[in-house]
Design a protein around this motif. Structure first.
Motif, mmCIF file in Angstrom:
data_model
loop_
_atom_site.group_PDB
_atom_site.id
_atom_site.type_symbol
_atom_site.label_atom_id
_atom_site.label_comp_id
_atom_site.label_asym_id
_atom_site.label_seq_id
_atom_site.Cartn_x
_atom_site.Cartn_y
_atom_site.Cartn_z
ATOM 1 N N ASP A 118 43.492 -32.309 32.489
ATOM 2 C CA ASP A 118 42.302 -32.470 33.306
ATOM 3 C C ASP A 118 41.841 -31.103 33.816
ATOM 4 O OD1 ASP A 118 40.311 -33.491 34.828
ATOM 5 O OD2 ASP A 118 41.617 -34.094 36.492
ATOM 6 N N ILE A 119 40.789 -30.627 33.218
ATOM 7 C CA ILE A 119 40.345 -29.270 33.543
ATOM 8 C C ILE A 119 38.900 -29.273 34.032
ATOM 9 C CG2 ILE A 119 39.757 -27.050 32.462
ATOM 10 C CD1 ILE A 119 42.378 -27.496 30.842
ATOM 11 N N VAL A 120 38.633 -28.493 35.063
ATOM 12 C CA VAL A 120 37.278 -28.351 35.579
ATOM 13 C C VAL A 120 36.798 -26.946 35.260
ATOM 14 C CG1 VAL A 120 35.843 -28.346 37.653
ATOM 15 C CG2 VAL A 120 37.742 -29.943 37.473
ATOM 16 N N LYS A 121 35.652 -26.837 34.583
ATOM 17 C CA LYS A 121 35.107 -25.513 34.282
ATOM 18 C C LYS A 121 33.946 -25.206 35.217
ATOM 19 C CE LYS A 121 33.217 -22.564 30.651
ATOM 20 N NZ LYS A 121 32.217 -22.578 29.572
ATOM 21 N N LEU A 122 34.162 -24.211 36.064
ATOM 22 C CA LEU A 122 33.117 -23.757 36.989
ATOM 23 C C LEU A 122 32.908 -22.262 36.755
ATOM 24 C CD1 LEU A 122 34.394 -25.668 40.182
ATOM 25 C CD2 LEU A 122 32.544 -26.368 38.653
ATOM 26 N N ALA A 123 32.808 -21.905 35.465
ATOM 27 C CA ALA A 123 32.855 -20.496 35.091
ATOM 28 C C ALA A 123 31.568 -19.958 34.481
ATOM 29 C CB ALA A 123 34.001 -20.264 34.101
ATOM 30 N N SER A 124 30.717 -20.822 33.971
ATOM 31 C CA SER A 124 29.583 -20.308 33.191
ATOM 32 C C SER A 124 28.230 -20.842 33.655
ATOM 33 C CB SER A 124 29.783 -20.615 31.705
ATOM 34 O OG SER A 124 30.988 -20.019 31.252
ATOM 35 N N ASN A 125 28.199 -21.354 34.885
ATOM 36 C CA ASN A 125 26.944 -21.807 35.491
ATOM 37 C C ASN A 125 26.221 -22.871 34.672
ATOM 38 O OD1 ASN A 125 27.696 -19.875 37.319
ATOM 39 N ND2 ASN A 125 26.327 -18.317 36.496
ATOM 40 N N ILE A 180 38.765 -23.484 36.041
ATOM 41 C CA ILE A 180 38.299 -22.234 35.432
ATOM 42 C C ILE A 180 37.141 -21.680 36.249
ATOM 43 C CG2 ILE A 180 37.633 -21.102 33.283
ATOM 44 C CD1 ILE A 180 38.253 -23.711 31.800
ATOM 45 N N VAL A 181 37.312 -20.461 36.766
ATOM 46 C CA VAL A 181 36.211 -19.778 37.447
ATOM 47 C C VAL A 181 35.989 -18.447 36.714
ATOM 48 C CG1 VAL A 181 36.728 -20.860 39.667
ATOM 49 C CG2 VAL A 181 37.684 -18.595 39.150
ATOM 50 N N ARG A 182 35.177 -17.579 37.278
ATOM 51 C CA ARG A 182 34.990 -16.261 36.672
ATOM 52 C C ARG A 182 35.555 -15.216 37.614
ATOM 53 N NH1 ARG A 182 31.427 -16.433 32.797
ATOM 54 N NH2 ARG A 182 31.011 -14.488 31.708
ATOM 55 N N ALA A 183 36.435 -14.355 37.084
ATOM 56 C CA ALA A 183 36.989 -13.274 37.898
ATOM 57 C C ALA A 183 35.949 -12.171 38.035
ATOM 58 C CB ALA A 183 38.249 -12.721 37.247
ATOM 59 N N GLY A 184 35.750 -11.703 39.270
ATOM 60 C CA GLY A 184 34.787 -10.629 39.490
ATOM 61 C C GLY A 184 35.227 -9.315 38.881
ATOM 62 N N ALA A 185 36.537 -9.202 38.585
ATOM 63 C CA ALA A 185 37.082 -7.949 38.051
ATOM 64 C C ALA A 185 36.265 -7.471 36.845
ATOM 65 C CB ALA A 185 38.549 -8.137 37.680
ATOM 66 N N THR A 212 30.817 -21.672 39.825
ATOM 67 C CA THR A 212 29.642 -22.523 39.624
ATOM 68 C C THR A 212 29.719 -23.729 40.548
ATOM 69 O OG1 THR A 212 29.631 -21.851 37.302
ATOM 70 C CG2 THR A 212 28.332 -23.797 37.878
ATOM 71 N N ILE A 213 28.575 -24.126 41.111
ATOM 72 C CA ILE A 213 28.513 -25.344 41.924
ATOM 73 C C ILE A 213 28.661 -26.547 40.993
ATOM 74 C CG2 ILE A 213 27.062 -26.713 43.491
ATOM 75 C CD1 ILE A 213 27.864 -23.990 44.653
ATOM 76 N N GLY A 214 29.623 -27.413 41.296
ATOM 77 C CA GLY A 214 29.846 -28.591 40.463
ATOM 78 C C GLY A 214 29.397 -29.854 41.169
ATOM 79 N N LYS A 215 29.845 -30.984 40.642
ATOM 80 C CA LYS A 215 29.663 -32.263 41.330
ATOM 81 C C LYS A 215 30.594 -32.273 42.535
ATOM 82 C CE LYS A 215 28.613 -34.994 37.236
ATOM 83 N NZ LYS A 215 29.168 -35.909 36.260
ATOM 84 N N PRO A 216 30.337 -33.159 43.524
ATOM 85 C CA PRO A 216 31.163 -33.160 44.737
ATOM 86 C C PRO A 216 32.665 -33.176 44.441
ATOM 87 C CG PRO A 216 29.325 -34.670 44.991
ATOM 88 C CD PRO A 216 29.247 -34.143 43.588
ATOM 89 N N GLU A 217 33.098 -34.023 43.509
ATOM 90 C CA GLU A 217 34.548 -34.126 43.249
ATOM 91 C C GLU A 217 35.088 -32.866 42.570
ATOM 92 O OE1 GLU A 217 32.177 -36.107 42.142
ATOM 93 O OE2 GLU A 217 32.372 -36.502 39.992
ATOM 94 N N GLN A 218 34.236 -32.195 41.782
ATOM 95 C CA GLN A 218 34.672 -30.942 41.151
ATOM 96 C C GLN A 218 34.804 -29.832 42.197
ATOM 97 O OE1 GLN A 218 31.408 -30.673 38.296
ATOM 98 N NE2 GLN A 218 32.807 -31.202 36.627
ATOM 99 N N ASN A 219 33.861 -29.814 43.144
ATOM 100 C CA ASN A 219 33.940 -28.814 44.217
ATOM 101 C C ASN A 219 35.195 -29.033 45.059
ATOM 102 O OD1 ASN A 219 31.447 -27.882 43.318
ATOM 103 N ND2 ASN A 219 30.322 -29.221 44.717
#
Ligand SMILES: *Cc1c(COP(=O)(O)O)cnc(C)c1O
Length: 374
Positions: free
Chosen positions: A42-49, A338-343, A354-361
């Motif tokens: 179960d993976i949530v991707k909040l990395a690519s907008n 999965i998010v994006r590292a600022g590095a 990335t802003i997701g659905k309420p449960e993803q947030n």
């Protein structure tokens, strides 16, 4: 059978110097790759907008109904898309050009207007990575102007323009910071910028902007100024995989861009899906409303934890994690987020989420709490 891989450097003379300076774009990690690497289900991707709502159902219907026609080449001018967009924006059709994502249009702008080894480009730092990559590919001299308070400093950008500058890139809202330059700031910039410069206003997150001083660049385009507005179907319209973007500019500019454009650059499926998505204004409104509510949820959760962030006019938030963002990125990944590292974006202590659905947030915050040990 085992394959023998022969590794041998290319002769130095083969590769132009500007190409040796390029490093590949590092995209957000795909869900499937993380599943495979970490054995997580179960993976949530909040990395690519990308849009958590996904595309309009009407776009999916359009894809199904055009599927039987794909033995034919598409109409390279994308009339099914061109007519409704021109009508809604109130511009003549020749003011539009379509691309395989707005990325391709950015590429085409650089290839068309940069004289290799001579022309310069100006952009903010940090901003969208592809400006630097395409400008370097075309062998421009890239000048980067630091953001001030995470925001474009348009005065300094105009001040960095020289006689050699051909293109200024302004992502508005900016990626990775989510900040906006307002109408009055843009007006001051436009009053100052000379005509030998083309300014690209990259409005990939245009639909999400809620600021009351959201700038309108169309009057400048219609007044014959050297402005190119870029928009995309990848973000609010939820069609990232199909690769459709477009630009609005005066016809003298689109004419030159069209000369080097691949004739069938926007595929038939993408054209019809995007046209259906464009017509479904309710779906777009819904996507924007979900983002607006999700942003409030994320801000509240960050405020509660006392974690600093940059207020955003887009569908992502830049969060100051106060430590090496790569460690936070890796630890979140192990939690299946999965998010994006600022590095990699020039912000070593930030992550872009990335802003997701309420449960993803919520899932992001429960993972973040474990990672930051709050
Ligand atoms: C996502 C993004 C794009 C790329 O959009 P595509 O149309 O998918 O190529 C362009 N500019 C900015 C600032 C972006 O964040």
């Amino acid at each position: 059978m085992t394959m023998v891989v022969i590794q041998q450097e290319l002769p130095v003379s083969l590769v132009p110097e500007n190409i040796t300076r390029l490093t590949p774009y590092a995209a957000g990690k795909p869900i499937e790759e993380v599943q495979k690497e970490l054995g997580l289900a179960d993976i949530v991707k909040l990395a690519s907008n990308e849009s958590p709502l996904g595309p309009s159902p009407k776009a999916l219907e359009a894809i199904a109904s055009i599927a039987s026609k794909i033995a034919f080449y598409p109409d390279g001018l994308a009339p099914v898309l061109r007519a409704p967009i021109a009508a809604k924006l109130g511009v003549p059709e020749e003011y539009l050009i379509f691309g395989n994502g707005s990325d391709e249009i950015l590429h085409l702008i650089c290839e068309t207007f940069i004289t290799p080894g001579i022309s310069g480009t100006v952009q903010a730092d940090p901003s969208f990575a592809m400006y630097h990559i395409y400008a370097t590919l075309a062998d421009a001299k890239v000048t980067k102007v630091p953001l001030v308070n995470y925001t474009h400093d348009l005065e300094a950008i105009a001040g960095a323009v020289t006689a050699e500058t051909k293109i200024v890139f302004i992502a508005n809202p900016n990626n990775p910071t989510g900040t906006l330059v307002t109408q009055s700031e843009v007006d001051r910039y436009m009053a100052r910028i000379p005509d030998h410069v083309i300014t690209v206003f990259d409005e990939a997150y245009y639909d999400y902007v809620e600021h009351l001083e959201k700038p309108d660049l169309l009057p400048y385009v219609l007044a014959g100024r050297n402005v190119i507005i870029c928009r995309t179907f990848s973000k609010a319209y939820g069609l990232a995989a199909l690769r459709v973007g477009f630009a609005i500019a005066r016809p003298e500019i689109t004419d030159y861009l069209n000369r080097g454009r691949s004739p069938f650059n926007v595929n038939m499926v993408a054209q019809f899906a995007a046209a259906a998505a464009w017509a479904d204004t309710d779906h777009l409104k819904n996507a924007v409303a979900i983002n607006s509510a999700g942003k409030k949820q994320v801000y509240a959760a960050l405020n509660k934890r006392g974690i600093p962030y940059v207020p955003s006019e887009a569908n992502f938030v830049l969060i100051d994690v106060g430590r090496d963002s790569r460690e936070v990125f890796d630890a979140l990944l192990r939690q299946g987020v999965i998010v994006r590292a600022g590095a990699g974006l020039g912000l070593p202590q930030h992550i872009r989420v990335t802003i997701g659905k309420p449960e993803q947030n919520e899932r992001f915050f429960s993972a973040l709490d474990k990672v930051l040990d709050i």
